[in-house]
Write a protein that holds these residues in place. Structure first.
Motif, PDB file in Angstrom:
ATOM      1  N   ARG A 183       0.839  -1.200   0.000  1.00 54.57           N
ATOM      2  CA  ARG A 183       0.000   0.000   0.000  1.00 54.57           C
ATOM      3  C   ARG A 183       0.878   1.255   0.000  1.00 54.57           C
ATOM      4  O   ARG A 183       2.060   1.203   0.340  1.00 54.57           O
ATOM      5  CB  ARG A 183      -0.915  -0.001   1.218  1.00 54.57           C
ATOM      6  N   VAL A 184       0.267   2.375  -0.385  1.00 49.46           N
ATOM      7  CA  VAL A 184       1.010   3.632  -0.489  1.00 49.46           C
ATOM      8  C   VAL A 184       1.682   3.965   0.837  1.00 49.46           C
ATOM      9  O   VAL A 184       1.038   3.981   1.890  1.00 49.46           O
ATOM     10  CB  VAL A 184       0.073   4.773  -0.922  1.00 49.46           C
ATOM     11  N   ASP A 185       2.972   4.225   0.766  1.00 50.70           N
ATOM     12  CA  ASP A 185       3.775   4.559   1.947  1.00 50.70           C
ATOM     13  C   ASP A 185       4.705   5.708   1.564  1.00 50.70           C
ATOM     14  O   ASP A 185       5.613   5.539   0.758  1.00 50.70           O
ATOM     15  CB  ASP A 185       4.578   3.341   2.396  1.00 50.70           C
ATOM     16  N   LEU A 186       4.469   6.868   2.151  1.00 54.56           N
ATOM     17  CA  LEU A 186       5.250   8.062   1.799  1.00 54.56           C
ATOM     18  C   LEU A 186       6.416   8.307   2.756  1.00 54.56           C
ATOM     19  O   LEU A 186       6.982   9.395   2.752  1.00 54.56           O
ATOM     20  CB  LEU A 186       4.336   9.290   1.782  1.00 54.56           C
ATOM     21  N   SER A 187       6.789   7.307   3.537  1.00 60.02           N
ATOM     22  CA  SER A 187       7.827   7.516   4.555  1.00 60.02           C
ATOM     23  C   SER A 187       9.155   7.940   3.933  1.00 60.02           C
ATOM     24  O   SER A 187       9.920   8.691   4.550  1.00 60.02           O
ATOM     25  CB  SER A 187       8.014   6.243   5.388  1.00 60.02           C
ATOM     26  N   GLY A 188       9.448   7.488   2.721  1.00 61.69           N
ATOM     27  CA  GLY A 188      10.715   7.854   2.097  1.00 61.69           C
ATOM     28  C   GLY A 188      10.633   9.092   1.217  1.00 61.69           C
ATOM     29  O   GLY A 188      11.621   9.440   0.568  1.00 61.69           O
ATOM     30  N   LEU A 189       9.498   9.754   1.232  1.00 63.55           N
ATOM     31  CA  LEU A 189       9.293  10.911   0.357  1.00 63.55           C
ATOM     32  C   LEU A 189       9.618  12.202   1.096  1.00 63.55           C
ATOM     33  O   LEU A 189       9.241  12.373   2.255  1.00 63.55           O
ATOM     34  CB  LEU A 189       7.834  10.942  -0.121  1.00 63.55           C
ATOM     35  N   ALA A 190      10.297  13.108   0.426  1.00 63.29           N
ATOM     36  CA  ALA A 190      10.619  14.414   1.006  1.00 63.29           C
ATOM     37  C   ALA A 190      10.028  15.498   0.114  1.00 63.29           C
ATOM     38  O   ALA A 190      10.669  15.938  -0.856  1.00 63.29           O
ATOM     39  CB  ALA A 190      12.127  14.595   1.136  1.00 63.29           C
ATOM     40  N   PRO A 191       8.793  15.941   0.381  1.00 63.87           N
ATOM     41  CA  PRO A 191       8.169  16.952  -0.481  1.00 63.87           C
ATOM     42  C   PRO A 191       8.989  18.249  -0.514  1.00 63.87           C
ATOM     43  O   PRO A 191       9.537  18.683   0.500  1.00 63.87           O
ATOM     44  CB  PRO A 191       6.801  17.186   0.183  1.00 63.87           C
ATOM     45  N   ALA A 192       9.053  18.855  -1.682  1.00 61.60           N
ATOM     46  CA  ALA A 192       9.767  20.128  -1.822  1.00 61.60           C
ATOM     47  C   ALA A 192       9.051  21.209  -1.018  1.00 61.60           C
ATOM     48  O   ALA A 192       7.830  21.158  -0.829  1.00 61.60           O
ATOM     49  CB  ALA A 192       9.833  20.523  -3.288  1.00 61.60           C
ATOM     50  N   PRO A 193       9.781  22.192  -0.505  1.00 60.22           N
ATOM     51  CA  PRO A 193       9.135  23.294   0.223  1.00 60.22           C
ATOM     52  C   PRO A 193       8.067  23.970  -0.637  1.00 60.22           C
ATOM     53  O   PRO A 193       8.269  24.190  -1.832  1.00 60.22           O
ATOM     54  CB  PRO A 193      10.295  24.253   0.515  1.00 60.22           C
ATOM     55  N   GLY A 194       6.941  24.281  -0.024  1.00 57.34           N
ATOM     56  CA  GLY A 194       5.859  24.947  -0.744  1.00 57.34           C
ATOM     57  C   GLY A 194       4.974  24.026  -1.552  1.00 57.34           C
ATOM     58  O   GLY A 194       4.136  24.492  -2.333  1.00 57.34           O
ATOM     59  N   THR A 195       5.118  22.711  -1.363  1.00 59.44           N
ATOM     60  CA  THR A 195       4.310  21.752  -2.117  1.00 59.44           C
ATOM     61  C   THR A 195       2.822  21.892  -1.799  1.00 59.44           C
ATOM     62  O   THR A 195       2.430  22.025  -0.646  1.00 59.44           O
ATOM     63  CB  THR A 195       4.760  20.309  -1.813  1.00 59.44           C
ATOM     64  N   LEU A 196       1.985  21.842  -2.848  1.00 61.44           N
ATOM     65  CA  LEU A 196       0.539  21.756  -2.708  1.00 61.44           C
ATOM     66  C   LEU A 196       0.131  20.327  -3.036  1.00 61.44           C
ATOM     67  O   LEU A 196       0.550  19.772  -4.060  1.00 61.44           O
ATOM     68  CB  LEU A 196      -0.163  22.710  -3.672  1.00 61.44           C
TER      69      LEU A 196
END
Length: 398
Positions: A344-357
């Motif tokens: 299932r979707v797991d965003l633990s390794g994701l680092a969103p860029a500053p200001g992400t919508l």
């Protein structure tokens, strides 16, 4: 804003009213449909009524609205109201229907709560109702004006150009206006209502996201077949009708486009997260971003049972790859390919860029899980937007 006297009364009675809202809304709908059976036949979703989902959504919105008025007396929950207004506009709801709802709702409140509904209590909750109703009426009439239609007159006849079987349960219908006139504009992420006449004469309505870019005169709707018995009632009768009975050359009654999950004109980094048939508004967004040359990073996230169940999978990935800076992350519970991720979707390794919508669409548990992960990563709640297919149960589940 709620008057000081009514604020005190609502604050004092909110626990009792809130505890009884399930019984109140159940009785309300029984009274409403007994007096106006045409509303159940031709306006309300019979599947949601049978499964109790609309009752939950109504109870949750009333409780959320009243609580907000008490806790924030100088403002209104405009995000919630805007979402409801868009749904109402897509159904053609008009101001004349609000007194009908008021009459049967307050009859249900009086019957369920009995002597607890003193004149002061009735007046306070009457004020709550009309604050909410008048805000919705004003918002809905603005939406009608923006589409240049008379209030409630949102329907046009469209002709089916062709249909494509995307998966075992998903079919894309491509439509054009039957009268040859220009199609109304829409924003990436919006939906339309489709009204069909069923075998028993009912004219049932469902909403489907537009999965094409706004510039096209041909509109694409990808419809997932919903199986009634699994949904606990007749829900799915419209999707099954479309799958089984609608073919090229047939016509459909389709509303003007509405919906508040829309891309803003921004160059900010974006995260588009979907699950199941929730990918459809994301494809509209991606096609628009590709056509307009979006310059910032876009992270495309999708979860599904398997690659074979992922409607428009090829288009989903191909549109993302047209962007200048895109990352595609697909999760599948089974049969994941080497380029995909298992589970299932797991965003633990994701680092969103500053200001992400962030834009989310899919089942409510999926969206809650993704939203919690994004909040934990520091994304402001105001920058996380979502769309619910069916009644919005989020207020009722918080």
């Amino acid at each position: 804003m709620l008057s000081e006297t009514s604020t005190a009364t609502v604050r004092a009675t909110l626990p009792a009213v809130g505890a009884a809202l399930g019984d109140i809304t159940d009785l309300f709908y029984r009274k409403l449909f007994a007096a106006h059976p045409e509303l159940l036949r031709d306006l309300f979703n019979r599947g949601n009524q049978a499964a109790g989902l609309q009752k939950q959504a109504l109870a949750g919105s009333i409780a959320a609205f009243a609580t907000y008025l008490v806790e924030h007396p100088e403002s209104r929950p405009d995000v919630m109201l805007n979402r409801i207004a868009h749904k109402h506009a897509s159904l053609g709801v008009t101001r004349e229907q609000y007194p009908i709802v008021h009459r049967h709702l307050f009859a249900a409140i009086a019957e369920v709560l009995g002597e607890a509904v003193t004149p002061e209590v009735a007046a306070a909750w009457d004020e709550v109702y009309w604050l909410m109703a008048n805000a919705l009426i004003a918002a809905e009439e603005r939406l009608y004006a923006a589409q240049q239609v008379a209030a409630g007159d949102v329907w046009r006849t469209w002709r089916v150009l062709d249909r494509t079987e995307e998966t075992a349960d998903c079919t894309t219908f491509r439509l054009v206006p039957a009268d040859g006139a220009p199609a109304p504009g829409f924003r990436p992420g919006q939906y339309v209502s489709v009204q069909v006449e069923l075998a028993d004469g009912a004219r049932q309505i469902r909403q489907y996201s537009l999965s094409c870019a706004p510039g096209s005169e041909v509109r694409s709707l990808t419809v997932k077949r919903v199986h009634g018995p699994a949904a606990g009632g007749p829900d799915g009768e419209v999707s099954q009708h479309l799958h089984d009975r609608v073919h090229p050359g047939d016509t459909l009654r389709v509303s003007a486009p509405y919906g508040d999950l829309v891309l803003t004109d921004t160059s900010a980094p974006l995260l588009l997260a979907s699950a199941g048939i929730g990918c459809t508004p994301m494809l509209s967004m991606l096609e628009h971003l590709a056509e307009t040359g979006h310059p910032s990073p876009v992270t495309v996230v999708h979860g599904d049972r398997s690659p074979a169940d992922h409607a428009l999978r090829t288009e989903h990935r191909a549109l993302a790859r047209k962007l200048a800076d895109a990352e595609v992350l697909f999760w599948y519970e089974r049969d994941a390919t080497p380029e995909d991720r298992a589970g299932r979707v797991d965003l633990s390794g994701l680092a969103p860029a500053p200001g992400t919508l962030a834009y989310l669409c899919g089942p409510l548990p999926f969206m809650r899980a993704v939203r919690e992960q994004l909040l934990a990563k520091g994304l402001p709640a105001a920058d996380i937007h979502y769309e619910v297919f069916g009644p919005d149960l989020w207020p009722a589940s918080t």
